[in-house]
Design a protein around this motif. Structure first.
Motif, mmCIF file in Angstrom:
data_model
loop_
_atom_site.group_PDB
_atom_site.id
_atom_site.type_symbol
_atom_site.label_atom_id
_atom_site.label_comp_id
_atom_site.label_asym_id
_atom_site.label_seq_id
_atom_site.Cartn_x
_atom_site.Cartn_y
_atom_site.Cartn_z
ATOM 1 N N ALA A 179 -98.268 -85.262 -39.937
ATOM 2 C CA ALA A 179 -99.035 -84.876 -38.760
ATOM 3 C C ALA A 179 -99.490 -86.100 -37.978
ATOM 4 O O ALA A 179 -99.464 -86.123 -36.745
ATOM 5 C CB ALA A 179 -100.242 -84.033 -39.176
ATOM 6 N N THR A 180 -99.899 -87.162 -38.660
ATOM 7 C CA THR A 180 -100.354 -88.384 -37.992
ATOM 8 C C THR A 180 -99.207 -89.088 -37.286
ATOM 9 O O THR A 180 -99.348 -89.636 -36.192
ATOM 10 C CB THR A 180 -100.991 -89.330 -39.012
ATOM 11 N N GLY A 181 -98.027 -89.053 -37.883
ATOM 12 C CA GLY A 181 -96.877 -89.718 -37.281
ATOM 13 C C GLY A 181 -96.325 -89.002 -36.083
ATOM 14 O O GLY A 181 -95.683 -89.606 -35.224
ATOM 15 N N SER A 182 -96.517 -87.702 -35.965
ATOM 16 C CA SER A 182 -95.943 -86.920 -34.876
ATOM 17 C C SER A 182 -96.913 -86.651 -33.748
ATOM 18 O O SER A 182 -96.523 -86.228 -32.672
ATOM 19 C CB SER A 182 -95.409 -85.583 -35.402
ATOM 20 N N CYS A 183 -98.213 -86.851 -33.948
ATOM 21 C CA CYS A 183 -99.225 -86.554 -32.931
ATOM 22 C C CYS A 183 -100.152 -87.739 -32.750
ATOM 23 O O CYS A 183 -100.399 -88.499 -33.684
ATOM 24 C CB CYS A 183 -100.048 -85.317 -33.305
ATOM 25 N N THR A 230 -102.105 -84.879 -28.457
ATOM 26 C CA THR A 230 -100.901 -84.894 -27.631
ATOM 27 C C THR A 230 -99.763 -85.472 -28.409
ATOM 28 O O THR A 230 -99.957 -86.194 -29.396
ATOM 29 C CB THR A 230 -101.115 -85.744 -26.378
ATOM 30 N N SER A 231 -98.599 -85.200 -27.939
ATOM 31 C CA SER A 231 -97.418 -85.717 -28.615
ATOM 32 C C SER A 231 -97.291 -87.190 -28.346
ATOM 33 O O SER A 231 -97.557 -87.683 -27.232
ATOM 34 C CB SER A 231 -96.157 -84.976 -28.124
ATOM 35 N N THR A 232 -96.881 -87.920 -29.329
ATOM 36 C CA THR A 232 -96.689 -89.356 -29.178
ATOM 37 C C THR A 232 -95.426 -89.614 -28.375
ATOM 38 O O THR A 232 -94.360 -89.074 -28.689
ATOM 39 C CB THR A 232 -96.548 -90.011 -30.562
ATOM 40 N N PRO A 233 -95.514 -90.384 -27.271
ATOM 41 C CA PRO A 233 -94.333 -90.630 -26.450
ATOM 42 C C PRO A 233 -93.275 -91.392 -27.221
ATOM 43 O O PRO A 233 -93.588 -92.286 -28.002
ATOM 44 C CB PRO A 233 -94.878 -91.447 -25.290
ATOM 45 N N THR A 234 -92.071 -91.020 -26.935
ATOM 46 C CA THR A 234 -90.960 -91.671 -27.637
ATOM 47 C C THR A 234 -90.549 -92.907 -26.868
ATOM 48 O O THR A 234 -90.748 -93.022 -25.654
ATOM 49 C CB THR A 234 -89.780 -90.710 -27.744
#
Length: 275
Positions: A252-256, A265-269
């Protein structure tokens, strides 16, 4: 089959059957309620046979690896033999069903197991006692055979008399009769009683107590090992749950990411190098 209520029911049935078998020895009770007693006896025997069959069905091959199951099978088998004609004496052996209490009550099983484990040590003590009685019997026959032929006429009679004295039964009457002719005979009798009763027989008690103490220690260790295994299994399950929770939190921490206003929010790629 191993549930405590079921085991208690079996114990109650065993006690009821023991009471009815004892009541059948009374001519008065047999004359008044003999039919009822016989009916209860047949019903309890049927219950024992059904319970044994259920145990065979439940445990399959493991049933025959338990010595206590062999014990119960023999008792029930003897009870099922028709008590008529030349085997009518087997009817008296019905009381052996009461011995099923030994296998039904765990504390009794531990006591019997301790006694069985004490047999090797008891054999040596029995050998010592036989040696003491044999030597004393020969001496008593030679010294007091003419004075008290009713007690020491021959070796077998002397051995029985010495066994009786070892149990404390009428030993003073025997010694006084001999001492009336041989005043010094008290030396022999006191020495024999001290050796056989207060030394050798107490060795029996010591061996049995030691075996029961070892049996109790072994049972406590098995109980402790069982509790420890249960605790370790529970800890292992908790460890698996904790690892699963940590893995979920990591994903969850890595994706948000955290939005400045507190929203997730979603982490920008990262942009593609060719973009």
């Amino acid at each position: 089959m191993e549930a405590r209520p079921f085991q208690r029911i079996i114990v109650v049935i065993i006690l009821v059957n023991a009471a009815t078998i004892g009541a059948e020895t009374s001519s008065v009770l047999t004359a008044h309620i003999g039919g009822f007693l016989h009916a209860v006896d047949r019903i309890t025997l049927a219950v024992f046979a059904m319970e044994l069959g259920l145990r065979v069905y439940a445990y399959r091959g493991a049933f025959f690896r338990d010595p206590w199951n062999h014990f119960d099978t023999v008792i029930v088998a003897v009870a099922l033999v028709p008590a008529a004609g030349s085997v009518s004496v087997l009817r008296a052996l019905r009381i052996l069903r009461v011995l099923r209490l030994v296998s039904a009550v765990p504390s009794m099983r531990r006591v019997v197991s301790a006694l069985l484990e004490a047999i090797p040590g008891m054999v040596s003590i029995i050998g010592l006692l036989v040696l003491v009685m044999y030597v004393s019997g020969v001496l008593a026959t030679e010294l007091f055979g003419r004075i008290a032929p009713g007690y020491f006429a021959e070796l077998p009679v002397s051995l029985f008399t010495l066994f009786q004295m070892m149990t404390g039964d009428a030993w003073s009457d025997i010694t006084r009769q001999v001492m009336a002719e041989r005043p010094w005979a008290w030396v022999f009798f006191v020495g024999y009683i001290l050796t056989s009763t207060f030394v050798v027989l107490n060795l029996f008690i010591a061996v049995v107590v030691n075996a029961m103490d070892e049996q109790s220690t072994s049972s406590e260790e098995q109980h402790t090992d069982g509790q420890l295994a249960t605790m370790l299994a529970e800890l292992a399950r908790l460890h698996v749950k904790i690892d699963a929770i940590r893995a979920a939190q990591t994903r969850a921490t890595g994706s948000c990411g955290d939005h400045p206003d507190g929203r997730r929010t979603s982490t920008p790629t990262s942009p593609h190098p060719d973009a």
